[in-house]
Design a protein around this motif. Structure first.
Motif, PDB file in Angstrom:
ATOM      1  N   PRO A  64       0.809  -1.226   0.000  1.00  0.00           N
ATOM      2  CA  PRO A  64       0.000   0.000   0.000  1.00  0.00           C
ATOM      3  C   PRO A  64       0.840   1.273   0.000  1.00  0.00           C
ATOM      4  O   PRO A  64       0.340   2.338  -0.332  1.00  0.00           O
ATOM      5  CB  PRO A  64      -0.839  -0.112   1.270  1.00  0.00           C
ATOM      6  N   GLN A  65       2.108   1.177   0.364  1.00  0.00           N
ATOM      7  CA  GLN A  65       2.953   2.355   0.447  1.00  0.00           C
ATOM      8  C   GLN A  65       3.847   2.517  -0.779  1.00  0.00           C
ATOM      9  O   GLN A  65       4.515   3.536  -0.911  1.00  0.00           O
ATOM     10  CB  GLN A  65       3.855   2.275   1.686  1.00  0.00           C
ATOM     11  N   ILE A  94       5.378   0.350   6.350  1.00  0.00           N
ATOM     12  CA  ILE A  94       4.607   0.472   7.584  1.00  0.00           C
ATOM     13  C   ILE A  94       4.433  -0.879   8.279  1.00  0.00           C
ATOM     14  O   ILE A  94       3.624  -1.033   9.169  1.00  0.00           O
ATOM     15  CB  ILE A  94       3.225   1.109   7.322  1.00  0.00           C
ATOM     16  N   GLN A  95       5.192  -1.874   7.847  1.00  0.00           N
ATOM     17  CA  GLN A  95       5.163  -3.211   8.449  1.00  0.00           C
ATOM     18  C   GLN A  95       3.759  -3.804   8.495  1.00  0.00           C
ATOM     19  O   GLN A  95       3.337  -4.344   9.512  1.00  0.00           O
ATOM     20  CB  GLN A  95       5.762  -3.182   9.860  1.00  0.00           C
ATOM     21  N   CYS A  96       3.021  -3.662   7.402  1.00  0.00           N
ATOM     22  CA  CYS A  96       1.680  -4.232   7.397  1.00  0.00           C
ATOM     23  C   CYS A  96       1.703  -5.699   7.012  1.00  0.00           C
ATOM     24  O   CYS A  96       0.764  -6.429   7.287  1.00  0.00           O
ATOM     25  CB  CYS A  96       0.764  -3.456   6.463  1.00  0.00           C
ATOM     26  N   GLY A  97       2.767  -6.158   6.357  1.00  0.00           N
ATOM     27  CA  GLY A  97       2.882  -7.574   6.038  1.00  0.00           C
ATOM     28  C   GLY A  97       2.047  -8.023   4.853  1.00  0.00           C
ATOM     29  O   GLY A  97       1.923  -9.216   4.621  1.00  0.00           O
ATOM     30  N   LEU A  98       1.492  -7.096   4.099  1.00  0.00           N
ATOM     31  CA  LEU A  98       0.656  -7.512   2.974  1.00  0.00           C
ATOM     32  C   LEU A  98       1.491  -8.134   1.854  1.00  0.00           C
ATOM     33  O   LEU A  98       1.007  -8.980   1.111  1.00  0.00           O
ATOM     34  CB  LEU A  98      -0.153  -6.326   2.435  1.00  0.00           C
TER      35      LEU A  98
ATOM     36  N   ARG B  55      -6.636   2.820  -3.140  1.00  0.00           N
ATOM     37  CA  ARG B  55      -6.017   1.562  -2.719  1.00  0.00           C
ATOM     38  C   ARG B  55      -6.972   0.398  -2.903  1.00  0.00           C
ATOM     39  O   ARG B  55      -8.173   0.588  -2.988  1.00  0.00           O
ATOM     40  CB  ARG B  55      -5.618   1.662  -1.241  1.00  0.00           C
ATOM     41  N   PRO B  62      -4.655  -1.533   6.505  1.00  0.00           N
ATOM     42  CA  PRO B  62      -3.674  -0.804   7.312  1.00  0.00           C
ATOM     43  C   PRO B  62      -4.084   0.645   7.585  1.00  0.00           C
ATOM     44  O   PRO B  62      -3.723   1.196   8.622  1.00  0.00           O
ATOM     45  CB  PRO B  62      -2.395  -0.852   6.474  1.00  0.00           C
ATOM     46  N   ARG B  66      -5.258   2.983  11.525  1.00  0.00           N
ATOM     47  CA  ARG B  66      -4.785   4.288  11.992  1.00  0.00           C
ATOM     48  C   ARG B  66      -5.919   5.275  12.220  1.00  0.00           C
ATOM     49  O   ARG B  66      -5.665   6.446  12.434  1.00  0.00           O
ATOM     50  CB  ARG B  66      -3.781   4.829  10.976  1.00  0.00           C
ATOM     51  N   GLN B 149       1.701  -7.612  15.712  1.00  0.00           N
ATOM     52  CA  GLN B 149       1.881  -6.210  16.075  1.00  0.00           C
ATOM     53  C   GLN B 149       1.069  -5.933  17.330  1.00  0.00           C
ATOM     54  O   GLN B 149       0.146  -6.677  17.650  1.00  0.00           O
ATOM     55  CB  GLN B 149       1.390  -5.278  14.974  1.00  0.00           C
ATOM     56  N   ASN B 154      -3.717  -4.969  11.591  1.00  0.00           N
ATOM     57  CA  ASN B 154      -3.899  -5.383  10.201  1.00  0.00           C
ATOM     58  C   ASN B 154      -4.203  -6.875  10.148  1.00  0.00           C
ATOM     59  O   ASN B 154      -3.580  -7.627   9.408  1.00  0.00           O
ATOM     60  CB  ASN B 154      -2.624  -5.056   9.402  1.00  0.00           C
ATOM     61  N   ARG B 157      -9.330  -9.787   7.431  1.00  0.00           N
ATOM     62  CA  ARG B 157      -9.410  -9.647   5.981  1.00  0.00           C
ATOM     63  C   ARG B 157     -10.852  -9.879   5.563  1.00  0.00           C
ATOM     64  O   ARG B 157     -11.577 -10.595   6.265  1.00  0.00           O
ATOM     65  CB  ARG B 157      -8.543 -10.697   5.300  1.00  0.00           C
TER      66      ARG B 157
END
Lengths: 165, 367
Positions: A64-65, A94-98, B55, B62, B66, B149, B154, B157
Protein backbone atom coordinates in the motif's frame (compact mmCIF):
# COMPACT_ATOMS: atom_id res chain seq x y z
CA UNK A 1 -22.05 16.75 47.53
CA UNK A 2 -22.83 15.54 51.04
CA UNK A 3 -21.35 12.34 52.40
CA UNK A 4 -22.47 10.58 55.55
CA UNK A 5 -19.09 9.12 56.38
CA UNK A 6 -16.33 10.82 54.48
CA UNK A 7 -13.17 8.82 53.86
CA UNK A 8 -14.39 5.22 53.77
CA UNK A 9 -14.12 5.06 49.96
CA UNK A 10 -10.65 6.58 49.99
CA UNK A 11 -9.50 4.09 52.64
CA UNK A 12 -10.88 1.15 50.65
CA UNK A 13 -9.03 2.40 47.59
CA UNK A 14 -5.80 2.80 49.49
CA UNK A 15 -6.09 -0.86 50.57
CA UNK A 16 -5.72 -1.86 46.92
CA UNK A 17 -2.68 0.36 46.52
CA UNK A 18 -1.22 -1.07 49.74
CA UNK A 19 -1.66 -4.64 48.47
CA UNK A 20 0.38 -3.75 45.42
CA UNK A 21 3.44 -3.27 47.61
CA UNK A 22 3.64 -7.02 48.06
CA UNK A 23 3.06 -8.03 44.46
CA UNK A 24 5.50 -9.12 41.81
CA UNK A 25 6.85 -6.32 39.63
CA UNK A 26 5.21 -6.11 36.22
CA UNK A 27 7.92 -4.35 34.28
CA UNK A 28 11.29 -5.72 33.24
CA UNK A 29 14.35 -3.56 32.73
CA UNK A 30 14.54 -3.49 28.97
CA UNK A 31 18.07 -3.54 27.59
CA UNK A 32 19.27 -6.01 30.22
CA UNK A 33 16.16 -8.17 30.52
CA UNK A 34 14.46 -9.04 27.28
CA UNK A 35 11.14 -10.76 26.82
CA UNK A 36 10.56 -13.00 23.83
CA UNK A 37 8.54 -11.37 21.12
CA UNK A 38 5.68 -13.01 19.30
CA UNK A 39 6.65 -15.65 16.77
CA UNK A 40 4.76 -13.62 14.18
CA UNK A 41 6.45 -10.31 14.97
CA UNK A 42 6.56 -7.98 12.02
CA UNK A 43 9.95 -6.40 12.52
CA UNK A 44 11.13 -3.35 10.65
CA UNK A 45 12.93 -5.00 7.76
CA UNK A 46 12.16 -7.36 4.92
CA UNK A 47 13.93 -10.63 4.17
CA UNK A 48 14.18 -11.72 0.55
CA UNK A 49 14.84 -15.23 -0.71
CA UNK A 50 16.62 -14.89 -4.06
CA UNK A 51 16.30 -18.61 -4.87
CA UNK A 52 12.51 -18.76 -4.56
CA UNK A 53 11.81 -15.32 -6.07
CA UNK A 54 10.60 -15.42 -9.65
CA UNK A 55 10.34 -11.67 -10.17
CA UNK A 56 6.55 -11.64 -10.51
CA UNK A 57 6.30 -8.29 -8.60
CA UNK A 58 3.14 -9.38 -6.74
CA UNK A 59 4.69 -8.02 -3.54
CA UNK A 60 5.35 -4.61 -5.11
CA UNK A 61 1.77 -4.45 -6.43
CA UNK A 62 0.25 -5.36 -3.08
CA UNK A 63 2.32 -2.84 -1.09
CA UNK A 64 0.00 0.00 0.00
CA UNK A 65 2.95 2.36 0.45
CA UNK A 66 4.84 1.58 -2.77
CA UNK A 67 7.97 0.79 -0.79
CA UNK A 68 9.14 -2.14 -2.94
CA UNK A 69 10.80 -1.48 -6.28
CA UNK A 70 11.76 -4.36 -8.58
CA UNK A 71 13.52 -4.32 -11.95
CA UNK A 72 13.53 -7.44 -14.07
CA UNK A 73 14.61 -8.66 -17.51
CA UNK A 74 13.34 -11.68 -19.42
CA UNK A 75 15.85 -14.46 -19.96
CA UNK A 76 15.36 -15.45 -23.66
CA UNK A 77 16.56 -19.04 -23.16
CA UNK A 78 14.16 -20.08 -20.38
CA UNK A 79 11.55 -17.32 -20.85
CA UNK A 80 11.71 -16.51 -17.12
CA UNK A 81 12.30 -13.27 -15.26
CA UNK A 82 15.72 -12.28 -13.99
CA UNK A 83 15.61 -10.00 -10.96
CA UNK A 84 18.12 -7.24 -11.68
CA UNK A 85 17.35 -5.13 -8.67
CA UNK A 86 15.01 -5.33 -5.69
CA UNK A 87 14.97 -2.25 -3.56
CA UNK A 88 12.97 -1.81 -0.35
CA UNK A 89 12.65 1.63 1.20
CA UNK A 90 12.09 0.70 4.85
CA UNK A 91 11.45 4.36 5.55
CA UNK A 92 8.17 4.08 3.69
CA UNK A 93 7.39 0.58 5.00
CA UNK A 94 4.61 0.47 7.58
CA UNK A 95 5.16 -3.21 8.45
CA UNK A 96 1.68 -4.23 7.40
CA UNK A 97 2.88 -7.57 6.04
CA UNK A 98 0.66 -7.51 2.97
CA UNK A 99 3.63 -8.30 0.69
CA UNK A 100 4.39 -11.46 2.67
CA UNK A 101 0.76 -12.49 2.42
CA UNK A 102 0.61 -11.77 -1.31
CA UNK A 103 3.78 -13.58 -2.40
CA UNK A 104 2.77 -16.86 -4.08
CA UNK A 105 6.27 -18.40 -3.77
CA UNK A 106 7.09 -17.59 -0.11
CA UNK A 107 10.09 -15.60 -1.28
CA UNK A 108 9.66 -12.61 1.02
CA UNK A 109 9.39 -12.57 4.83
CA UNK A 110 9.08 -10.00 7.55
CA UNK A 111 12.17 -9.67 9.72
CA UNK A 112 12.12 -10.84 13.35
CA UNK A 113 14.36 -8.03 14.67
CA UNK A 114 13.00 -4.70 15.82
CA UNK A 115 16.14 -2.78 16.77
CA UNK A 116 16.94 -1.55 13.31
CA UNK A 117 17.26 2.19 13.77
CA UNK A 118 19.65 3.90 11.38
CA UNK A 119 21.55 7.14 11.61
CA UNK A 120 20.92 8.27 8.04
CA UNK A 121 17.85 8.26 5.84
CA UNK A 122 19.82 6.75 2.98
CA UNK A 123 20.68 3.64 5.00
CA UNK A 124 16.98 2.79 5.20
CA UNK A 125 16.93 1.99 1.47
CA UNK A 126 18.07 -1.60 1.17
CA UNK A 127 18.73 -3.41 -2.08
CA UNK A 128 19.60 -6.88 -3.42
CA UNK A 129 22.16 -8.67 -1.17
CA UNK A 130 21.33 -6.50 1.82
CA UNK A 131 17.87 -8.07 1.87
CA UNK A 132 19.02 -11.69 2.10
CA UNK A 133 18.56 -13.68 5.28
CA UNK A 134 21.58 -14.05 7.55
CA UNK A 135 22.14 -15.08 11.20
CA UNK A 136 21.72 -11.49 12.40
CA UNK A 137 18.70 -10.98 10.17
CA UNK A 138 16.37 -13.83 11.10
CA UNK A 139 13.02 -14.17 9.36
CA UNK A 140 9.79 -13.94 11.32
CA UNK A 141 7.03 -16.53 11.26
CA UNK A 142 4.44 -14.10 9.98
CA UNK A 143 2.31 -16.04 7.46
CA UNK A 144 4.95 -18.80 7.58
CA UNK A 145 4.03 -21.37 10.26
CA UNK A 146 7.06 -23.57 9.55
CA UNK A 147 9.39 -20.72 10.57
CA UNK A 148 7.21 -19.76 13.53
CA UNK A 149 7.55 -23.24 15.06
CA UNK A 150 11.32 -22.86 15.39
CA UNK A 151 11.28 -19.43 17.04
CA UNK A 152 11.28 -19.13 20.86
CA UNK A 153 7.94 -19.08 22.69
CA UNK A 154 6.48 -15.66 23.38
CA UNK A 155 6.65 -14.41 26.98
CA UNK A 156 3.13 -13.71 28.18
CA UNK A 157 2.40 -11.33 31.00
CA UNK A 158 -0.75 -13.28 31.77
CA UNK A 159 1.43 -16.29 32.69
CA UNK A 160 4.08 -14.23 34.43
CA UNK A 161 1.85 -12.51 36.96
CA UNK A 162 -0.67 -14.68 38.74
CA UNK A 163 -2.32 -13.05 41.72
CA UNK A 164 -3.38 -15.31 44.55
CA UNK A 165 -6.47 -14.34 46.45
CA UNK B 1 -15.29 51.88 42.46
CA UNK B 2 -16.15 48.82 40.43
CA UNK B 3 -13.60 46.72 38.64
CA UNK B 4 -14.30 46.42 34.94
CA UNK B 5 -14.34 42.78 33.81
CA UNK B 6 -14.72 41.22 30.42
CA UNK B 7 -14.81 37.67 29.01
CA UNK B 8 -11.43 36.22 28.28
CA UNK B 9 -10.62 33.90 25.36
CA UNK B 10 -8.08 31.14 25.84
CA UNK B 11 -6.90 28.41 23.50
CA UNK B 12 -7.13 25.05 25.14
CA UNK B 13 -4.78 22.87 23.14
CA UNK B 14 -3.78 21.77 20.50
CA UNK B 15 -0.77 20.64 22.51
CA UNK B 16 -2.29 20.10 25.94
CA UNK B 17 -1.83 16.84 27.86
CA UNK B 18 -5.52 16.42 28.69
CA UNK B 19 -6.86 16.92 25.17
CA UNK B 20 -5.82 13.33 24.29
CA UNK B 21 -4.01 14.33 21.15
CA UNK B 22 -4.10 17.49 19.09
CA UNK B 23 -7.58 18.81 19.82
CA UNK B 24 -8.11 22.51 20.27
CA UNK B 25 -10.93 24.26 22.09
CA UNK B 26 -11.45 27.98 21.88
CA UNK B 27 -12.88 28.68 25.33
CA UNK B 28 -14.47 31.94 26.41
CA UNK B 29 -14.07 32.34 30.15
CA UNK B 30 -15.60 34.59 32.75
CA UNK B 31 -13.16 34.12 35.57
CA UNK B 32 -13.21 30.35 35.88
CA UNK B 33 -16.61 29.73 34.36
CA UNK B 34 -16.88 28.64 30.75
CA UNK B 35 -19.19 30.95 28.81
CA UNK B 36 -18.70 29.54 25.36
CA UNK B 37 -16.68 26.84 23.67
CA UNK B 38 -15.78 26.20 20.08
CA UNK B 39 -13.98 23.00 19.11
CA UNK B 40 -11.39 23.30 16.34
CA UNK B 41 -10.65 20.13 14.43
CA UNK B 42 -8.18 19.20 11.76
CA UNK B 43 -4.73 19.15 13.33
CA UNK B 44 -4.37 15.43 12.62
CA UNK B 45 -6.04 15.34 9.23
CA UNK B 46 -4.29 12.82 7.01
CA UNK B 47 -6.88 12.45 4.28
CA UNK B 48 -7.56 8.79 4.97
CA UNK B 49 -10.85 8.79 3.06
CA UNK B 50 -9.15 10.11 -0.06
CA UNK B 51 -6.15 7.82 0.32
CA UNK B 52 -8.51 4.86 0.56
CA UNK B 53 -9.98 5.67 -2.84
CA UNK B 54 -6.66 4.86 -4.47
CA UNK B 55 -6.02 1.56 -2.72
CA UNK B 56 -7.26 -1.98 -3.03
CA UNK B 57 -9.84 -3.22 -0.56
CA UNK B 58 -7.13 -5.19 1.26
CA UNK B 59 -4.70 -2.30 1.12
CA UNK B 60 -7.19 -0.09 3.01
CA UNK B 61 -7.02 -2.29 6.12
CA UNK B 62 -3.67 -0.80 7.31
CA UNK B 63 -5.30 2.63 6.91
CA UNK B 64 -8.27 1.69 9.09
CA UNK B 65 -5.77 0.67 11.80
CA UNK B 66 -4.78 4.29 11.99
CA UNK B 67 -8.28 5.67 12.51
CA UNK B 68 -8.99 4.87 16.11
CA UNK B 69 -5.56 3.57 16.96
CA UNK B 70 -6.65 2.42 20.42
CA UNK B 71 -9.21 0.08 18.87
CA UNK B 72 -7.68 -0.95 15.57
CA UNK B 73 -9.25 -4.40 15.65
CA UNK B 74 -12.78 -2.95 15.70
CA UNK B 75 -11.95 -0.71 12.74
CA UNK B 76 -10.64 -3.70 10.79
CA UNK B 77 -13.83 -5.57 11.62
CA UNK B 78 -16.06 -2.71 10.49
CA UNK B 79 -14.22 -2.36 7.19
CA UNK B 80 -14.20 -6.09 6.50
CA UNK B 81 -17.92 -6.44 7.26
CA UNK B 82 -18.66 -3.56 4.86
CA UNK B 83 -16.60 -5.10 2.07
CA UNK B 84 -18.13 -8.53 2.69
CA UNK B 85 -21.62 -7.06 2.44
CA UNK B 86 -20.68 -5.27 -0.78
CA UNK B 87 -19.00 -8.22 -2.48
CA UNK B 88 -21.16 -10.97 -1.01
CA UNK B 89 -18.32 -12.84 0.70
CA UNK B 90 -19.11 -15.61 3.19
CA UNK B 91 -17.13 -15.89 6.41
CA UNK B 92 -16.31 -19.30 7.95
CA UNK B 93 -17.64 -20.11 11.41
CA UNK B 94 -14.25 -20.22 13.14
CA UNK B 95 -13.33 -16.80 11.75
CA UNK B 96 -16.59 -15.33 13.05
CA UNK B 97 -15.89 -16.57 16.57
CA UNK B 98 -12.30 -15.38 16.41
CA UNK B 99 -13.52 -11.97 15.23
CA UNK B 100 -15.99 -11.67 18.09
CA UNK B 101 -13.33 -12.62 20.64
CA UNK B 102 -10.90 -10.10 19.17
CA UNK B 103 -13.49 -7.33 18.97
CA UNK B 104 -14.48 -7.85 22.61
CA UNK B 105 -10.87 -7.97 23.74
CA UNK B 106 -10.41 -4.72 21.88
CA UNK B 107 -13.39 -3.24 23.69
CA UNK B 108 -11.81 -4.17 27.02
CA UNK B 109 -8.54 -2.67 25.84
CA UNK B 110 -10.11 0.60 24.74
CA UNK B 111 -12.31 0.95 27.84
CA UNK B 112 -9.32 0.35 30.11
CA UNK B 113 -7.56 3.28 28.46
CA UNK B 114 -10.74 5.36 28.50
CA UNK B 115 -11.43 4.80 32.19
CA UNK B 116 -7.77 5.14 33.12
CA UNK B 117 -7.37 8.40 31.24
CA UNK B 118 -10.63 9.72 32.70
CA UNK B 119 -9.47 8.97 36.23
CA UNK B 120 -6.10 10.49 35.40
CA UNK B 121 -7.83 13.67 34.21
CA UNK B 122 -10.06 13.84 37.27
CA UNK B 123 -7.18 13.83 39.69
CA UNK B 124 -6.36 10.19 40.47
CA UNK B 125 -2.98 10.79 38.98
CA UNK B 126 -1.18 7.83 37.35
CA UNK B 127 -2.02 5.02 39.80
CA UNK B 128 -5.28 3.75 38.25
CA UNK B 129 -4.10 4.16 34.66
CA UNK B 130 -0.97 2.16 35.40
CA UNK B 131 -3.04 -0.64 36.94
CA UNK B 132 -5.23 -0.60 33.85
CA UNK B 133 -2.32 -0.51 31.43
CA UNK B 134 -1.10 -3.69 33.12
CA UNK B 135 -4.28 -5.51 32.12
CA UNK B 136 -4.18 -3.92 28.68
CA UNK B 137 -0.67 -5.27 28.28
CA UNK B 138 -2.01 -8.80 28.70
CA UNK B 139 -4.53 -8.23 25.91
CA UNK B 140 -1.86 -6.68 23.69
CA UNK B 141 0.23 -9.83 24.25
CA UNK B 142 -2.64 -11.87 22.85
CA UNK B 143 -3.01 -9.57 19.86
CA UNK B 144 0.73 -9.72 19.27
CA UNK B 145 0.58 -13.51 19.34
CA UNK B 146 -2.10 -13.49 16.65
CA UNK B 147 -1.06 -10.69 14.34
CA UNK B 148 2.53 -9.83 15.16
CA UNK B 149 1.88 -6.21 16.08
CA UNK B 150 0.72 -4.53 19.24
CA UNK B 151 -1.17 -1.48 18.01
CA UNK B 152 -1.75 -1.59 14.24
CA UNK B 153 -2.80 -5.19 13.86
CA UNK B 154 -3.90 -5.38 10.20
CA UNK B 155 -5.31 -8.76 11.17
CA UNK B 156 -8.76 -9.16 9.67
CA UNK B 157 -9.41 -9.65 5.98
CA UNK B 158 -12.57 -9.70 3.92
CA UNK B 159 -13.60 -13.34 4.31
CA UNK B 160 -12.05 -14.13 7.67
CA UNK B 161 -8.86 -13.37 9.55
CA UNK B 162 -5.35 -13.26 8.11
CA UNK B 163 -3.96 -16.13 10.17
CA UNK B 164 -5.35 -18.87 12.35
CA UNK B 165 -5.00 -18.66 16.11
CA UNK B 166 -1.87 -20.53 17.25
CA UNK B 167 -2.31 -23.43 19.67
CA UNK B 168 -1.13 -21.38 22.67
CA UNK B 169 -3.78 -18.70 22.08
CA UNK B 170 -6.79 -20.34 23.72
CA UNK B 171 -4.98 -21.42 26.94
CA UNK B 172 -3.60 -17.90 27.34
CA UNK B 173 -7.03 -16.39 26.69
CA UNK B 174 -8.52 -18.77 29.25
CA UNK B 175 -6.06 -17.56 31.87
CA UNK B 176 -6.80 -13.94 31.03
CA UNK B 177 -10.57 -14.38 31.23
CA UNK B 178 -10.17 -16.16 34.59
CA UNK B 179 -8.15 -13.27 36.02
CA UNK B 180 -9.97 -10.32 34.51
CA UNK B 181 -13.15 -10.19 36.71
CA UNK B 182 -10.98 -10.12 39.84
CA UNK B 183 -9.05 -7.17 38.49
CA UNK B 184 -12.30 -5.43 37.60
CA UNK B 185 -13.45 -5.91 41.22
CA UNK B 186 -10.17 -4.36 42.27
CA UNK B 187 -10.75 -1.29 40.10
CA UNK B 188 -14.20 -0.90 41.61
CA UNK B 189 -12.74 -1.10 45.08
CA UNK B 190 -10.03 1.36 44.10
CA UNK B 191 -12.15 4.27 42.98
CA UNK B 192 -15.86 3.57 42.41
CA UNK B 193 -16.81 4.79 45.89
CA UNK B 194 -14.02 7.32 46.25
CA UNK B 195 -15.46 10.53 47.69
CA UNK B 196 -13.21 12.85 45.72
CA UNK B 197 -14.10 11.17 42.45
CA UNK B 198 -17.80 11.26 43.30
CA UNK B 199 -17.63 14.94 44.15
CA UNK B 200 -15.83 15.75 40.94
CA UNK B 201 -17.90 13.67 38.53
CA UNK B 202 -21.42 13.16 39.94
CA UNK B 203 -23.83 15.61 38.41
CA UNK B 204 -21.08 17.18 36.32
CA UNK B 205 -21.46 17.57 32.54
CA UNK B 206 -24.96 16.22 32.25
CA UNK B 207 -26.02 15.15 28.77
CA UNK B 208 -29.77 14.81 28.74
CA UNK B 209 -31.47 11.89 27.04
CA UNK B 210 -33.07 14.13 24.41
CA UNK B 211 -29.85 15.95 23.56
CA UNK B 212 -27.92 12.69 23.42
CA UNK B 213 -30.35 11.33 20.83
CA UNK B 214 -30.57 14.59 18.90
CA UNK B 215 -26.81 14.99 18.66
CA UNK B 216 -26.67 11.32 17.48
CA UNK B 217 -24.22 10.37 20.19
CA UNK B 218 -23.55 6.66 20.45
CA UNK B 219 -21.75 4.13 22.56
CA UNK B 220 -21.17 4.61 26.28
CA UNK B 221 -21.93 8.35 26.01
CA UNK B 222 -25.46 7.62 24.77
CA UNK B 223 -26.02 4.68 27.11
CA UNK B 224 -24.93 6.71 30.14
CA UNK B 225 -27.81 9.08 29.36
CA UNK B 226 -30.23 6.21 29.81
CA UNK B 227 -30.86 5.16 26.21
CA UNK B 228 -30.71 1.40 25.76
CA UNK B 229 -29.10 1.36 22.32
CA UNK B 230 -26.41 -1.07 21.32
CA UNK B 231 -25.96 -2.15 17.71
CA UNK B 232 -24.87 -5.58 18.88
CA UNK B 233 -28.47 -6.05 20.12
CA UNK B 234 -30.43 -3.65 17.91
CA UNK B 235 -28.99 -4.78 14.59
CA UNK B 236 -26.82 -7.84 15.26
CA UNK B 237 -23.86 -8.18 12.93
CA UNK B 238 -21.42 -11.08 12.74
CA UNK B 239 -22.69 -13.67 15.27
CA UNK B 240 -23.62 -11.42 18.18
CA UNK B 241 -27.18 -12.78 18.25
CA UNK B 242 -25.80 -16.06 19.65
CA UNK B 243 -24.47 -14.59 22.89
CA UNK B 244 -26.18 -13.55 26.07
CA UNK B 245 -25.23 -10.19 27.46
CA UNK B 246 -26.83 -7.12 28.91
CA UNK B 247 -26.62 -3.49 27.88
CA UNK B 248 -25.61 -1.45 30.92
CA UNK B 249 -27.22 1.97 31.01
CA UNK B 250 -26.82 4.99 33.23
CA UNK B 251 -29.54 7.21 34.63
CA UNK B 252 -28.25 10.75 34.99
CA UNK B 253 -25.95 11.07 32.00
CA UNK B 254 -23.18 12.68 34.01
CA UNK B 255 -19.46 11.92 33.96
CA UNK B 256 -19.75 9.32 36.70
CA UNK B 257 -22.37 7.39 34.72
CA UNK B 258 -20.14 7.37 31.67
CA UNK B 259 -17.37 5.93 33.82
CA UNK B 260 -19.70 3.39 35.39
CA UNK B 261 -21.19 2.26 32.06
CA UNK B 262 -17.71 1.54 30.74
CA UNK B 263 -16.82 -0.45 33.87
CA UNK B 264 -20.01 -2.52 33.54
CA UNK B 265 -19.50 -3.01 29.81
CA UNK B 266 -16.12 -4.55 30.47
CA UNK B 267 -17.78 -7.25 32.57
CA UNK B 268 -20.22 -7.95 29.75
CA UNK B 269 -17.32 -8.21 27.29
CA UNK B 270 -15.65 -10.79 29.50
CA UNK B 271 -18.98 -12.65 29.54
CA UNK B 272 -19.17 -12.68 25.74
CA UNK B 273 -15.57 -13.91 25.42
CA UNK B 274 -16.31 -16.72 27.89
CA UNK B 275 -19.29 -17.86 25.82
CA UNK B 276 -17.39 -17.57 22.54
CA UNK B 277 -14.51 -19.64 23.95
CA UNK B 278 -16.90 -22.43 24.94
CA UNK B 279 -18.43 -22.61 21.45
CA UNK B 280 -15.14 -22.05 19.57
CA UNK B 281 -15.33 -24.36 16.54
CA UNK B 282 -12.54 -25.81 14.42
CA UNK B 283 -12.31 -25.51 10.66
CA UNK B 284 -11.40 -22.90 8.10
CA UNK B 285 -10.33 -19.49 9.30
CA UNK B 286 -10.55 -17.76 5.93
CA UNK B 287 -12.73 -18.30 2.93
CA UNK B 288 -11.27 -18.28 -0.56
CA UNK B 289 -11.33 -14.71 -1.77
CA UNK B 290 -9.51 -13.34 -4.85
CA UNK B 291 -6.48 -11.18 -4.09
CA UNK B 292 -8.01 -8.19 -5.83
CA UNK B 293 -11.62 -7.93 -4.76
CA UNK B 294 -13.86 -6.35 -7.40
CA UNK B 295 -17.27 -5.87 -5.78
CA UNK B 296 -20.26 -5.31 -8.10
CA UNK B 297 -21.43 -1.76 -8.74
CA UNK B 298 -23.34 -0.54 -5.71
CA UNK B 299 -23.04 1.02 -2.32
CA UNK B 300 -23.12 -0.19 1.24
CA UNK B 301 -23.47 1.39 4.66
CA UNK B 302 -22.47 -0.98 7.39
CA UNK B 303 -22.08 -0.24 11.06
CA UNK B 304 -20.76 -1.97 14.12
CA UNK B 305 -20.60 -1.17 17.80
CA UNK B 306 -16.99 -0.09 18.25
CA UNK B 307 -15.73 0.57 21.81
CA UNK B 308 -16.40 4.29 21.45
CA UNK B 309 -19.78 3.92 19.75
CA UNK B 310 -21.27 3.40 16.34
CA UNK B 311 -18.54 3.05 13.75
CA UNK B 312 -19.79 2.93 10.17
CA UNK B 313 -18.27 2.70 6.73
CA UNK B 314 -19.98 3.88 3.57
CA UNK B 315 -18.43 2.43 0.45
CA UNK B 316 -19.45 3.10 -3.15
CA UNK B 317 -18.05 0.64 -5.64
CA UNK B 318 -17.69 1.09 -9.41
CA UNK B 319 -16.58 -2.56 -9.77
CA UNK B 320 -12.91 -1.61 -9.94
CA UNK B 321 -10.26 -2.74 -7.46
CA UNK B 322 -10.53 0.45 -5.41
CA UNK B 323 -13.63 2.07 -3.91
CA UNK B 324 -15.16 5.02 -5.76
CA UNK B 325 -16.12 6.74 -2.51
CA UNK B 326 -15.06 5.81 0.96
CA UNK B 327 -16.68 7.53 3.90
CA UNK B 328 -16.07 6.91 7.58
CA UNK B 329 -18.54 7.79 10.31
CA UNK B 330 -16.01 8.59 12.98
CA UNK B 331 -17.50 7.80 16.36
CA UNK B 332 -15.48 10.27 18.37
CA UNK B 333 -16.25 13.19 16.05
CA UNK B 334 -20.01 12.71 16.38
CA UNK B 335 -19.77 12.23 20.15
CA UNK B 336 -18.01 15.59 20.31
CA UNK B 337 -20.94 17.48 18.78
CA UNK B 338 -22.65 17.81 22.16
CA UNK B 339 -19.43 18.95 23.83
CA UNK B 340 -20.43 22.60 23.99
CA UNK B 341 -23.78 21.89 25.63
CA UNK B 342 -22.14 19.63 28.19
CA UNK B 343 -19.41 22.06 29.18
CA UNK B 344 -20.94 25.56 29.07
CA UNK B 345 -21.63 26.77 32.60
CA UNK B 346 -19.01 24.59 34.27
CA UNK B 347 -15.56 25.60 35.41
CA UNK B 348 -12.26 24.97 33.65
CA UNK B 349 -11.37 22.10 35.99
CA UNK B 350 -14.69 20.42 35.14
CA UNK B 351 -14.04 20.97 31.45
CA UNK B 352 -11.13 18.55 31.61
CA UNK B 353 -13.18 15.94 33.48
CA UNK B 354 -16.12 16.21 31.07
CA UNK B 355 -13.87 16.10 28.04
CA UNK B 356 -12.05 13.06 29.44
CA UNK B 357 -15.31 11.23 30.10
CA UNK B 358 -16.34 11.37 26.41
CA UNK B 359 -13.31 9.26 25.45
CA UNK B 360 -12.21 10.50 22.06
CA UNK B 361 -9.35 9.41 19.86
CA UNK B 362 -7.98 12.14 17.64
CA UNK B 363 -7.04 9.73 14.85
CA UNK B 364 -10.76 9.13 14.38
CA UNK B 365 -11.91 12.73 14.82
CA UNK B 366 -9.73 14.21 12.11
CA UNK B 367 -9.07 11.10 9.98
Amino acid sequence: MKFERYGIGIARGMMVTFKHLFRHPTVSQYPEQRLNMSRRTRGNELIWNNVKCTGCVTCAKSCPQGAIHIETTVDPATNKYNVLKIEVDTGYCIQCGLCVEACPYEAIYMGYSVERAKYRRGELVQANEMLLASPDRPASGYMNPHIARELPRQTLLVEKIVEKR
Amino acid sequence: MTIKTEPFVINFGPAHPSTHGVFRMRVVLDGEVVLDLEPVYGYLHRGIEKLAEQRTYTGIIPLTDRLDYLAAMSNNLAHCIAVEKLAGIKVPERAEYLRVILAELQRLCSHLIAVGAFLNDSGAFMTPILYMLREREKILDLFEMLSGQRLTYNDMRPGGVSQDAPEEFLPALHKFVDQMPRYLDEYDQLLAKNEILLARSKGVGILSKELAINSSASGPVLRASGVKWDIRKAEPYSIYDRFEFEIPTGTAGDCYDRYLVRMLEMRQSVRIIEQAMKQFPSGEYRSRVPKLIRPPVGEVYSRIEAPKGELAFYIVSDSSIAPYRYHIRGTSLINLTALRDMIVGWKVADLIVIFGSIDICMGEVDR
